[in-house]
Design an enzyme around this catalytic site. Structure first.
Site, PDB file in Angstrom:
ATOM      1  N   GLY A   1       0.822  -1.195   0.000  1.00 19.68           N
ATOM      2  CA  GLY A   1       0.000   0.000   0.000  1.00 19.68           C
ATOM      3  C   GLY A   1       0.859   1.249   0.000  1.00 19.68           C
ATOM      4  O   GLY A   1       2.051   1.220   0.333  1.00 19.68           O
ATOM      5  N   CYS A   2       0.256   2.372  -0.356  1.00 21.04           N
ATOM      6  CA  CYS A   2       1.009   3.623  -0.497  1.00 21.04           C
ATOM      7  C   CYS A   2       1.460   4.161   0.858  1.00 21.04           C
ATOM      8  O   CYS A   2       2.654   4.431   1.060  1.00 21.04           O
ATOM      9  CB  CYS A   2       0.191   4.652  -1.263  1.00 21.04           C
ATOM     10  SG  CYS A   2      -1.472   4.938  -0.616  1.00 21.04           S
TER      11      CYS A   2
END
Length: 335
Positions: free
Chosen positions: A144-145
């Protein structure tokens, strides 16, 4: 020439994948799927790709060597088993394969996991920490970012054994991180001149951060994660507050980061990380300052590139035995 396909090509992540891959020297985009836009030219939906990706959206991926699955969570685990049965390598950008522990996935994502067979073999795709496992893998779970920025910021201190496992994180992200579908929160009149905390203590990247840091360092952290929406389009700045368990000078703590990321093509130690320095690039900046026995560690990335599509291409390069920087070796915008 390696052929690749993008499942879910309409959204920001799919479009960004196509932008990066369109100039990759070693791969060809053979297909992009979209249920809503099948039959339309990709460049009609993404005008910035005109002259670079001159194919039509389809409703199936066809025969490719590797597939990027950029679908909403819950969809990837229905698509990936069929692809892998055909011998197609896969990179999942949705989150469906990040946790080997099924109860953790089901608790945080609120869905039953339907593919435990492939889940147990998926490799977590953060190259700077798990490069050797990604090389030659058949299935990679793209991080995920928020998780990427936070893990890169915290990992060196935990690995060095000088960090208390209780970590507080204040992270800020631009509106593109919420995806293409409009919402009340991302409506400009609501967020345009504001900073909005959300999902406090309940964001799905929290257990992902804890999992990856434990895998890398052997230390099991407890992370209090607070994300904030800020009125920019791209970028994440993750600020991590960590109590040190050893008396070290600031330059000694900084040296730990410099040693950890020495020689990394995309992660750079700087005194003052800046979102603008990394926007539109696969680069990340990390930094750390100390105040007595406390450290403030920073990680900044472009959420659509190093936080999603660029990192996926970096993983693809490793999976296929290509040069890791191929298609990605460009600087951030700076201004």
């Amino acid at each position: 020439m390696t052929t690749v396909g993008i499942i879910g090509g309409t959204g920001y992540t799919g479009g960004e994948l196509a932008r990066i891959l369109s100039v990759h020297p070693d791969v060809e985009i053979a297909s992009m799927t979209s249920r809503s836009n099948a039959g339309k030219k990709v460049s009609d939906v993404h005008p910035y790709l005109k002259g670079y990706v001159d194919i039509d959206f389809t409703d199936s991926i066809g025969d490719v060597d590797l597939a990027f699955v950029a679908t909403p969570r819950g969809v990837a685990m229905e698509e990936i088993p069929k692809l892998m049965d055909r011998g197609i390598k896969c990179i999942d950008l949705s989150g469906d394969y990040r946790f080997h522990d099924i109860p953790t996935y089901e608790l945080w994502y609120g869905k039953r996991h339907s593919d435990p067979k492939n889940l147990k073999n998926a490799v977590y795709g953060l190259p700077e920490l798990f490069r050797d496992k990604i090389k030659g893998a058949d299935l990679v779970a793209n991080p995920g970012c928020y998780a990427t920025a936070t893990i890169l910021a915290c990992a060196p201190l935990l690995k060095a054994g000088i960090a208390d496992p209780l970590i507080d994180v204040d992270a800020k992200s631009g509106t593109s991180g919420a995806g293409m579908t409009p919402s009340e929160r991302t409506h400009h009149a609501h967020c345009g001149e504001s900073v909005i905390p959300y999902s406090v203590g309940t964001h799905r990247h929290t257990p992902e951060i804890e999992m990856a840091l434990k895998m890398f360092s052997g230390v099991e952290p407890e992370v209090l994660f607070v994300p904030n929406l800020v009125p920019i389009v791209r970028g994440i700045l993750s600020t991590c507050y960590i109590r040190l368990t050893a008396d070290l000078r600031e330059d000694e703590v900084q040296a730990i980061y410099q040693k950890q990321y020495e020689g990394e093509p995309f992660v750079h130690y700087v005194d003052e990380p800046s979102i603008r320095d990394v926007v539109a690039s696969n680069h990340a900046q990390v930094g750390v300052r100390t105040i007595g026995r406390r450290a403030v560690a920073f990680g900044t990335i472009d959420n659509l590139v190093k936080g999603a599509s660029g990192q996926a291409v970096q993983c693809m390069n490793l999976m296929l035995g290509l040069k890791e920087t191929a298609g990605l070796n460009a600087p951030g915008l700076g201004v």
